[in-house]
Design a protein around this motif. Sequence first.
Motif, PDB file in Angstrom:
ATOM      1  N   UNK A   7       0.838  -1.200   0.000  1.00  0.00           N
ATOM      2  CA  UNK A   7       0.000   0.000   0.000  1.00  0.00           C
ATOM      3  C   UNK A   7       0.875   1.253   0.000  1.00  0.00           C
ATOM      4  N   UNK A   8       0.248   2.387  -0.295  1.00  0.00           N
ATOM      5  CA  UNK A   8       0.939   3.678  -0.342  1.00  0.00           C
ATOM      6  C   UNK A   8       1.621   3.993   0.980  1.00  0.00           C
ATOM      7  N   UNK A   9       0.855   3.911   2.061  1.00  0.00           N
ATOM      8  CA  UNK A   9       1.380   4.235   3.383  1.00  0.00           C
ATOM      9  C   UNK A   9       1.025   5.638   3.824  1.00  0.00           C
ATOM     10  N   UNK A  10       0.843   5.804   5.118  1.00  0.00           N
ATOM     11  CA  UNK A  10       0.516   7.106   5.690  1.00  0.00           C
ATOM     12  C   UNK A  10       0.968   7.150   7.139  1.00  0.00           C
ATOM     13  N   UNK A  11       0.173   7.797   7.981  1.00  0.00           N
ATOM     14  CA  UNK A  11       0.528   7.840   9.403  1.00  0.00           C
ATOM     15  C   UNK A  11       0.160   6.506  10.053  1.00  0.00           C
ATOM     16  N   UNK A  12       0.373   6.394  11.350  1.00  0.00           N
ATOM     17  CA  UNK A  12       0.157   5.115  12.023  1.00  0.00           C
ATOM     18  C   UNK A  12      -1.299   4.661  11.950  1.00  0.00           C
ATOM     19  N   UNK A  13      -2.235   5.605  12.000  1.00  0.00           N
ATOM     20  CA  UNK A  13      -3.657   5.251  11.904  1.00  0.00           C
ATOM     21  C   UNK A  13      -3.990   4.731  10.513  1.00  0.00           C
ATOM     22  N   UNK A  14      -3.473   5.417   9.485  1.00  0.00           N
ATOM     23  CA  UNK A  14      -3.679   4.991   8.097  1.00  0.00           C
ATOM     24  C   UNK A  14      -3.137   3.575   7.919  1.00  0.00           C
ATOM     25  N   UNK A  15      -1.921   3.338   8.373  1.00  0.00           N
ATOM     26  CA  UNK A  15      -1.273   2.041   8.185  1.00  0.00           C
ATOM     27  C   UNK A  15      -1.977   0.932   8.963  1.00  0.00           C
ATOM     28  N   UNK A  16      -2.477   1.260  10.146  1.00  0.00           N
ATOM     29  CA  UNK A  16      -3.084   0.235  10.999  1.00  0.00           C
ATOM     30  C   UNK A  16      -4.271  -0.427  10.313  1.00  0.00           C
ATOM     31  N   UNK A  48       2.855 -13.593  -3.911  1.00  0.00           N
ATOM     32  CA  UNK A  48       1.891 -12.766  -4.626  1.00  0.00           C
ATOM     33  C   UNK A  48       1.941 -11.356  -4.058  1.00  0.00           C
ATOM     34  N   UNK A  49       2.167 -10.373  -4.938  1.00  0.00           N
ATOM     35  CA  UNK A  49       2.076  -8.962  -4.566  1.00  0.00           C
ATOM     36  C   UNK A  49       0.639  -8.494  -4.839  1.00  0.00           C
ATOM     37  N   UNK A  50      -0.039  -8.013  -3.819  1.00  0.00           N
ATOM     38  CA  UNK A  50      -1.392  -7.470  -3.969  1.00  0.00           C
ATOM     39  C   UNK A  50      -1.337  -5.969  -3.722  1.00  0.00           C
ATOM     40  N   UNK A  51      -1.424  -5.138  -4.769  1.00  0.00           N
ATOM     41  CA  UNK A  51      -1.366  -3.680  -4.581  1.00  0.00           C
ATOM     42  C   UNK A  51      -2.694  -3.143  -4.049  1.00  0.00           C
ATOM     43  N   UNK A  52      -2.707  -2.728  -2.802  1.00  0.00           N
ATOM     44  CA  UNK A  52      -3.923  -2.157  -2.220  1.00  0.00           C
ATOM     45  C   UNK A  52      -3.978  -0.681  -2.614  1.00  0.00           C
ATOM     46  N   UNK A  53      -4.320  -0.471  -3.883  1.00  0.00           N
ATOM     47  CA  UNK A  53      -4.435   0.846  -4.489  1.00  0.00           C
ATOM     48  C   UNK A  53      -5.785   0.937  -5.181  1.00  0.00           C
ATOM     49  N   UNK A  54      -6.283   2.147  -5.376  1.00  0.00           N
ATOM     50  CA  UNK A  54      -7.551   2.317  -6.081  1.00  0.00           C
ATOM     51  C   UNK A  54      -7.409   1.933  -7.548  1.00  0.00           C
ATOM     52  N   UNK A  55      -6.269   2.275  -8.165  1.00  0.00           N
ATOM     53  CA  UNK A  55      -6.124   2.070  -9.603  1.00  0.00           C
ATOM     54  C   UNK A  55      -4.766   1.479  -9.961  1.00  0.00           C
ATOM     55  N   UNK A  56      -4.775   0.683 -11.029  1.00  0.00           N
ATOM     56  CA  UNK A  56      -3.527   0.155 -11.597  1.00  0.00           C
ATOM     57  C   UNK A  56      -2.862   1.152 -12.539  1.00  0.00           C
ATOM     58  N   UNK A  57      -3.478   2.303 -12.719  1.00  0.00           N
ATOM     59  CA  UNK A  57      -2.947   3.333 -13.620  1.00  0.00           C
ATOM     60  C   UNK A  57      -2.386   4.466 -12.771  1.00  0.00           C
TER      61      UNK A  57
END
Length: 292
Positions: A31-40, A86-95
């Motif tokens: 995932x992109x990553x953010x603060x501790x709350x975002x990451x949790x 397996x890499x699973x991208x927890x992103x909204x878009x592949x673009x």
Amino acid sequence: MNRVGLSLLLICAATRLAAQGATRTGTIVIAHGGDSTWNARVIEAAKAARTGGPVEVSFLMGPGARETRVQDVVARLQHEGVSEIVFVPLLVSSHSGHYDQIRYLAGDSVALNDQMLHHLHMAGIERPRTSAPIRLTRALDAAPHLARILTDRARGLVSDPRGRAVLILGHGPNDAEDYAAWMANLRGVADSVKARGGFADVRVELLRDDAPAPVRAEAVRRARELIELQHRATGKDVLVVPVLISKGEINRDKIPRDLAGLPIVYSGEPLLPHAEVVRWIEESVTGAKGGG
């Protein structure tokens, strides 16, 4: 069935079970990553996923990036005896540039721009060295799980969806072609939300939050105009639902500021936490196992 036939059947079954047992799949939710709350919230979703093997998390940016470098996570999984990853991208878009970063880390021959490479280098992230094959899945894109989550978020804002309009509002990319690809996927998602939720109208727009100031200002202006049009058409406050992975500055501060003074109902709840994200992780891994 005679004794010989039964013996052959048992041998074949044992062979199939042995072959299945020989493949142990490890998963890395990136995932992109953010603060501790975002990451949790990302970590909680990964822990809840049942994939038949170990599931780990890696962040591309923010304070958690150095602690979860993908090469370290891959090494740990290989030490645990996985035979594929397996890499699973927890992103909204592949673009997006971040999806390209993950493609690069998976070993694809993708050319990263200087900014995307710099982000990786700043966190000490590099391509992992492993004998296990790495399989990369798609981001959420137009997955039905996304429509289910956004429907739940919108329905949670009102007691009766009839006659109500919804605006799905995302972060979005800088590049015009990537913007078009995001919108192509999210328009289909918006149609599903309308059908599932019983709403009168569902639209989508992207704020292009990292774009140059004039580009972002135009995106905000378009979003505000859409809300005003929807409000005039329905006579009711518009339900605004962010399509963002986790809770951070954008849904907490920026969107309320961008839409100040408009007739909206907004809580800012992102995609996480939601059981559909966990199901999407599980199904992504199932589809990728063994090169499937």
